[in-house]
Motif scaffolding. Structure first.
Motif, PDB file in Angstrom:
ATOM      1  N   ILE A 193      -8.472   7.261 -83.764  1.00 50.47           N
ATOM      2  CA  ILE A 193      -9.003   6.579 -82.595  1.00 50.47           C
ATOM      3  C   ILE A 193      -8.944   7.472 -81.351  1.00 50.47           C
ATOM      4  O   ILE A 193      -9.638   7.243 -80.367  1.00 50.47           O
ATOM      5  CB  ILE A 193      -8.242   5.237 -82.425  1.00 50.47           C
ATOM      6  N   MET A 197     -15.027   8.483 -80.182  1.00 46.90           N
ATOM      7  CA  MET A 197     -15.113   7.716 -78.943  1.00 46.90           C
ATOM      8  C   MET A 197     -16.498   7.845 -78.308  1.00 46.90           C
ATOM      9  O   MET A 197     -16.996   6.905 -77.703  1.00 46.90           O
ATOM     10  CB  MET A 197     -14.025   8.176 -77.963  1.00 46.90           C
ATOM     11  N   LEU A 243     -17.030  -4.604 -79.018  1.00 47.70           N
ATOM     12  CA  LEU A 243     -16.436  -3.841 -80.117  1.00 47.70           C
ATOM     13  C   LEU A 243     -14.926  -4.063 -80.208  1.00 47.70           C
ATOM     14  O   LEU A 243     -14.228  -4.037 -79.204  1.00 47.70           O
ATOM     15  CB  LEU A 243     -16.693  -2.341 -79.928  1.00 47.70           C
ATOM     16  N   LEU A 244     -14.459  -4.286 -81.424  1.00 51.24           N
ATOM     17  CA  LEU A 244     -13.018  -4.348 -81.702  1.00 51.24           C
ATOM     18  C   LEU A 244     -12.683  -3.115 -82.535  1.00 51.24           C
ATOM     19  O   LEU A 244     -13.240  -2.944 -83.620  1.00 51.24           O
ATOM     20  CB  LEU A 244     -12.691  -5.573 -82.558  1.00 51.24           C
ATOM     21  N   PHE A 245     -11.776  -2.289 -82.042  1.00 53.16           N
ATOM     22  CA  PHE A 245     -11.440  -1.061 -82.757  1.00 53.16           C
ATOM     23  C   PHE A 245     -10.165  -1.227 -83.565  1.00 53.16           C
ATOM     24  O   PHE A 245      -9.189  -1.801 -83.087  1.00 53.16           O
ATOM     25  CB  PHE A 245     -11.193   0.082 -81.767  1.00 53.16           C
ATOM     26  N   VAL A 246     -10.174  -0.670 -84.780  1.00 51.15           N
ATOM     27  CA  VAL A 246      -8.925  -0.561 -85.527  1.00 51.15           C
ATOM     28  C   VAL A 246      -8.871   0.844 -86.107  1.00 51.15           C
ATOM     29  O   VAL A 246      -9.891   1.514 -86.257  1.00 51.15           O
ATOM     30  CB  VAL A 246      -8.823  -1.605 -86.664  1.00 51.15           C
ATOM     31  N   SER A 247      -7.669   1.280 -86.404  1.00 54.88           N
ATOM     32  CA  SER A 247      -7.494   2.646 -86.870  1.00 54.88           C
ATOM     33  C   SER A 247      -7.280   2.689 -88.377  1.00 54.88           C
ATOM     34  O   SER A 247      -6.424   1.974 -88.908  1.00 54.88           O
ATOM     35  CB  SER A 247      -6.295   3.255 -86.132  1.00 54.88           C
ATOM     36  N   ASP A 289      -6.557   5.544 -89.872  1.00 53.98           N
ATOM     37  CA  ASP A 289      -5.474   6.532 -90.031  1.00 53.98           C
ATOM     38  C   ASP A 289      -5.664   7.504 -91.199  1.00 53.98           C
ATOM     39  O   ASP A 289      -4.660   7.988 -91.741  1.00 53.98           O
ATOM     40  CB  ASP A 289      -4.116   5.833 -90.196  1.00 53.98           C
ATOM     41  N   LYS A 342      -4.464   1.665 -95.560  1.00 48.29           N
ATOM     42  CA  LYS A 342      -4.555   1.102 -94.212  1.00 48.29           C
ATOM     43  C   LYS A 342      -5.991   0.627 -93.956  1.00 48.29           C
ATOM     44  O   LYS A 342      -6.212  -0.460 -93.425  1.00 48.29           O
ATOM     45  CB  LYS A 342      -4.149   2.165 -93.179  1.00 48.29           C
ATOM     46  N   LYS A 385      -6.675  -2.633 -95.663  1.00 46.27           N
ATOM     47  CA  LYS A 385      -6.040  -3.724 -94.924  1.00 46.27           C
ATOM     48  C   LYS A 385      -6.887  -4.074 -93.690  1.00 46.27           C
ATOM     49  O   LYS A 385      -7.109  -5.250 -93.389  1.00 46.27           O
ATOM     50  CB  LYS A 385      -4.623  -3.281 -94.513  1.00 46.27           C
ATOM     51  N   VAL A 426      -8.589  -7.502 -92.363  1.00 48.39           N
ATOM     52  CA  VAL A 426      -8.262  -8.086 -91.055  1.00 48.39           C
ATOM     53  C   VAL A 426      -9.551  -8.398 -90.285  1.00 48.39           C
ATOM     54  O   VAL A 426      -9.724  -9.486 -89.742  1.00 48.39           O
ATOM     55  CB  VAL A 426      -7.343  -7.146 -90.231  1.00 48.39           C
ATOM     56  N   LEU A 427     -10.496  -7.451 -90.279  1.00 53.03           N
ATOM     57  CA  LEU A 427     -11.746  -7.677 -89.534  1.00 53.03           C
ATOM     58  C   LEU A 427     -12.548  -8.833 -90.132  1.00 53.03           C
ATOM     59  O   LEU A 427     -13.183  -9.599 -89.400  1.00 53.03           O
ATOM     60  CB  LEU A 427     -12.590  -6.397 -89.499  1.00 53.03           C
ATOM     61  N   LYS A 475     -11.144 -11.923 -88.929  1.00 55.26           N
ATOM     62  CA  LYS A 475     -11.504 -12.139 -87.530  1.00 55.26           C
ATOM     63  C   LYS A 475     -12.980 -12.519 -87.392  1.00 55.26           C
ATOM     64  O   LYS A 475     -13.485 -12.642 -86.292  1.00 55.26           O
ATOM     65  CB  LYS A 475     -11.236 -10.880 -86.698  1.00 55.26           C
ATOM     66  N   VAL A 489     -15.819 -10.883 -87.728  1.00 53.59           N
ATOM     67  CA  VAL A 489     -16.752 -10.021 -86.999  1.00 53.59           C
ATOM     68  C   VAL A 489     -18.138 -10.173 -87.617  1.00 53.59           C
ATOM     69  O   VAL A 489     -18.273 -10.519 -88.786  1.00 53.59           O
ATOM     70  CB  VAL A 489     -16.306  -8.543 -87.038  1.00 53.59           C
ATOM     71  N   LEU A 531      -2.824  -3.775 -85.042  1.00 56.19           N
ATOM     72  CA  LEU A 531      -3.347  -3.717 -83.679  1.00 56.19           C
ATOM     73  C   LEU A 531      -4.875  -3.736 -83.660  1.00 56.19           C
ATOM     74  O   LEU A 531      -5.523  -3.036 -84.438  1.00 56.19           O
ATOM     75  CB  LEU A 531      -2.873  -2.446 -82.971  1.00 56.19           C
ATOM     76  N   PHE A 567      -7.833  -2.938 -80.980  1.00 55.57           N
ATOM     77  CA  PHE A 567      -8.022  -2.323 -79.678  1.00 55.57           C
ATOM     78  C   PHE A 567      -9.349  -2.748 -79.059  1.00 55.57           C
ATOM     79  O   PHE A 567     -10.363  -2.812 -79.750  1.00 55.57           O
ATOM     80  CB  PHE A 567      -8.066  -0.795 -79.810  1.00 55.57           C
ATOM     81  N   VAL A 568      -9.312  -3.002 -77.759  1.00 58.00           N
ATOM     82  CA  VAL A 568     -10.563  -3.181 -77.031  1.00 58.00           C
ATOM     83  C   VAL A 568     -10.460  -2.376 -75.751  1.00 58.00           C
ATOM     84  O   VAL A 568      -9.366  -2.063 -75.285  1.00 58.00           O
ATOM     85  CB  VAL A 568     -10.868  -4.662 -76.717  1.00 58.00           C
ATOM     86  N   LYS A 576     -10.104 -14.581 -80.941  1.00 61.11           N
ATOM     87  CA  LYS A 576      -9.711 -13.984 -82.229  1.00 61.11           C
ATOM     88  C   LYS A 576      -8.308 -14.418 -82.621  1.00 61.11           C
ATOM     89  O   LYS A 576      -7.761 -13.939 -83.602  1.00 61.11           O
ATOM     90  CB  LYS A 576      -9.764 -12.455 -82.133  1.00 61.11           C
TER      91      LYS A 576
END
Lengths: 332, 332
Positions: A71, A77, A94-98, A100, A105, A108, A112-113, A116, A118, B94, B96-97, B116
């Motif tokens: 990220i 970015m 936008l909802l960001f997740v990493s 990694d 990860k 997972k 999660v998204l 949520k 999306v 986490l 992120f926004v 959310k």
């Protein structure tokens, strides 16, 4: 309620739905005559794009999940900025997740998204999740792959990527033509399409000039800054040190030039550096001449934004598989 | 079902709930004797932290929203890494926004995260949303403020911030003691607590040495790279050019040194640069001596993670207001 769709407008105007979409979203080519005709029909039918979009999918949340492996990498970015700017008027966030650079990860975070709810997912995959990704895309939540294709790429999922093989091939050829045969390669993960394709591009150039590949000159990294540091440290322990470094992403290049600087080495006097991707900080070097493949992350983001508008608002089916061609530059 | 809470364990062990929390989460100090006693009681009562936590709030989603003004700033990314590492074993993720240093965007993102159903929000505010932030925090979704306090700070919301006034004061004093009186200041937003406090710290040092403040030597930026570029361009148009630059965050410093390099100026020979916050890329300079306030973003993130564990899992009430003290360093 009689809802007007772009299909109705297409039928009435005698053009394709793709043309209607291009005209109404102000993207791509259409003749002035067609533009006028389509807009007139849209007005006469009282077409309301947002209302229609909502009616097509009433459980819309107006959020788009973005999974990126790192990220803090400015490349991702810039892509995100391009997406966000393009979707701004459509009220999407936008909802960001990493991810990694980690298969587990990422898996997972995909779940999660989905929890949520999306409306779509933009994904630079860390690899190994082809099945789940296909499953989500087929379930009606469109996925757009950025930068990286699936390992088993069928082209069925929207994607906006670069021609990595060609870029790395040209970059390597430049080094060879400058007289370098002893090239230290900083690889990204070979489990990821960009890592693999860039490595193949390098191999192709080496083959073409009948140069052998020595394993001690290949450092297998994972696209992170620290890999650049470690690679340089390793290469400089060798009896026959490389005369050029070839790094396969911007953050590994940054780590490499930081480490070269720490060791008191000057670029390009003591060692030549070539990079797939720009590193803005290289401008701080005394002689900032790093040979590199210029990437167009903002433009990639804009393209992704347009694909999302087509899928979520205009209800135009895909897939679109867009490939950006490399631009080779010898100065940062 | 008879649910065991840490209150029961505290009562039974004859210690405070805070001590029980410290022992069970393995954070902070407790004597070996106390540790053994608390753990024995927890075992005998069959205490199950995660099950309990879930029972306390059954609609838990195990996601934490993180709003940061500039998602590509490595400072905020290091904080996030500290949070994520601390929460890893608790199965929290986490989202992120980006607040984009924009009050309206931040407001929208607060609402998106509430929709959310995140369990908590970590926020580096862009300013102007005190009322909504207090409202959310009082509604049972804990907020932890990082880096930046509310404009009307009452200390009622958890926060982990720096002693910005002291850091900027010390930094300015160093410059003055080196003989600089003509200092070009690159300000962050004065609507944000860090921007305001750092500016006051600078004023305090200038006052102490009876130095007047000239408005043409103050550039009011918004914490982004481009402000550093613009500030330098402006300062070098002045008849009496500054002999030192004082920049109030890492990304503006990066912009400033990039621009100084482009103009062919050498640090610190031609101009001295002082920065609130480190810029890793400064290591690439010929003589990388940038006077700076060293920040501890990872440690800040760990502290935030621990506060979240207290609020979400151990059910310990706040607020905690933690202030990190500045460390002045003369070499990057």
């Amino acid at each position: 309620m009689n809802k007007v769709t772009i299909k109705d407008i297409a039928k009435e105007s005698g053009v394709s739905t793709a043309t209607v979409s291009r005209v109404l979203s102000n993207t791509g080519y259409a003749s002035d005559e067609i533009k006028e005709r389509v807009r007139k029909v849209a007005r006469s039918l009282n077409y309301q794009p947002n209302a229609i979009a909502r009616s097509l999918k009433i459980d819309r949340t107006n959020t788009i999940g973005v999974i990126i492996p790192d990220i803090s990498n400015p490349y991702f970015m810039r892509i995100s900025r391009g997406i966000e700017d393009t979707l701004q008027n459509e009220n999407y966030y936008l909802l960001f997740v990493s991810g990694d650079e980690n298969q587990k990860k990422e898996r997972k975070m995909l779940r999660v998204l989905m929890e949520k709810r999306v409306d779509a997912i933009v994904l630079a995959t860390s690899g190994g999740n082809d099945e789940l990704i296909n499953q989500i895309n087929n379930s009606g939540v469109p996925i757009v792959l950025i930068d990286r294709k699936l390992q088993n790429d069928t082209g069925e999922i929207d994607s906006v990527v670069e021609n990595n093989l060609e870029g790395a091939y040209q970059l390597t050829k430049q080094l060879i033509q400058q007289g370098h045969t002893n090239i230290g390669v900083i690889n990204g993960s070979l489990k990821v399409s960009t890592g693999m394709e860039r490595y193949i591009g390098y191999q192709k150039a080496m083959d073409e000039y009948c140069l052998g590949i020595e394993s001690e000159l290949i450092f297998n990294g994972n696209f992170i800054e620290d890999d650049g540091v470690k690679a340089i440290t390793n290469f400089y322990k060798l009896d026959r040190k490389p005369t050029a470094i070839l790094s396969f992403n911007n953050t590994m290049t940054f780590g490499a030039i930081i480490q070269l600087r720490k060791m008191g080495l000057t670029i390009p006097k003591d060692i030549v550096v070539a990079s797939y991707g720009e590193t803005e900080a290289a401008q701080l070097l005394e002689s900032p001449s790093i040979l590199h493949v210029k990437q167009l992350p903002y433009e990639i983001g804009v393209k992704v934004g347009k694909i999302l508008i087509d899928r979520l608002i205009n209800n135009i089916k895909g897939p679109t598989n867009q490939i950006f061609n490399p631009i080779i530059d010898i100065s940062e």
